[in-house]
Design an enzyme around this catalytic site. Structure first.
Site, PDB file in Angstrom:
ATOM      1  CG  MET A  51      -0.086   0.150   2.632  1.00 24.26           C
ATOM      2  SD  MET A  51      -1.598  -0.142   3.959  1.00 24.26           S
ATOM      3  CE  MET A  51      -0.609   0.232   5.287  1.00 24.26           C
TER       4      MET A  51
ATOM      5  CB  CYS B  66      -2.832   2.786   9.968  1.00 20.63           C
ATOM      6  SG  CYS B  66      -2.118   2.211   8.285  1.00 20.63           S
TER       7      CYS B  66
ATOM      8  CB  CYS C 239       4.926   4.477   7.828  1.00 23.35           C
ATOM      9  SG  CYS C 239       3.260   5.088   7.544  1.00 23.35           S
TER      10      CYS C 239
ATOM     11  N   GLY D 264       2.559  -9.395   8.319  1.00 24.67           N
ATOM     12  CA  GLY D 264       3.975  -9.639   9.091  1.00 24.67           C
ATOM     13  C   GLY D 264       3.930  -9.290  10.486  1.00 24.67           C
TER      14      GLY D 264
END
Length: 201
Positions: free
Chosen positions: A7, A76, A173, A100
């Site tokens: 994404m 998120c 991020c 993950g």
């Protein structure tokens, strides 16, 4: 049939300089493409930057203006990764999505799904999935839940040696390093001024 999905959450011109490989590609997208090429599976990038702005960045800034400390990763996962990205995966024909996260998603005897701690207690991430719905959990695979970070590094080191010494992504991020103030000032014209008070006022 397997496919890799990455994404994209930031517009090209807003990617932090340290996270770019080219003017338009982040290190994450570049690495994902490389991994999929080695594994022989298709790789697709899904642009979710508009949704990310509306659901994650705008509320993040608004919460700081109210004097609260938001947790954008939890939101998120709920709205973007296991929301918009999972929806995109469904449209592409995927039945389930592997992630993950170092935790375990398991189906209980009563048919409901629950999130359990992963074996690696240092990297444990079950807490960031606490807001996922039963529908989201039922389509989620967590293959790293029974492994430690070191075991994953060792396993991937043989097939994907370029990942062995890759830096971990532990920061938010969309912010470069810990420069929260710079990010907020770039988004909010007037942050205002307030008093700093202790518990006694």
């Amino acid at each position: 049939k397997l496919m890799g999905l990455t994404m994209k959450v930031m517009p090209d011109d807003e990617l932090p300089a340290g996270k770019k490989v080219t003017s338009w590609m982040s290190h994450d997208i570049f690495s994902a493409r490389r991994v999929c090429r080695i594994l022989g599976i298709p790789h697709l990038t899904v642009d979710l930057s508009r949704e990310f702005e509306k659901k994650i960045i705008d509320p993040f800034c608004a919460e700081y203006l109210k004097g609260r400390t938001p947790n954008p990763c939890v939101e998120c996962n709920r709205h973007i990764k296991f929301g918009a990205l999972l929806d995109a995966a469904k449209r592409l024909g995927a039945r389930r999505m592997a992630t993950g996260h170092y935790c375990r998603v398991e189906r209980l005897e009563n048919g409901k799904y629950a999130v359990f701690k992963g074996r690696d207690r240092v990297k444990e991430q079950s807490y960031v999935l606490w807001r996922l719905s039963q529908g989201q959990l039922s389509r989620t695979l967590t293959p790293l839940g029974e492994l430690t970070k070191e075991e994953v590094r060792d396993m991937s080191g043989e097939l994907l040696p370029f990942l062995k010494n890759r830096e971990e992504s532990q920061d938010i991020c969309f912010i470069s390093g810990d420069r929260y103030h710079d990010f907020l000032e770039s988004r909010i014209e007037d942050t205002g001024k307030g008093k700093i008070l202790d518990t006694k006022g």
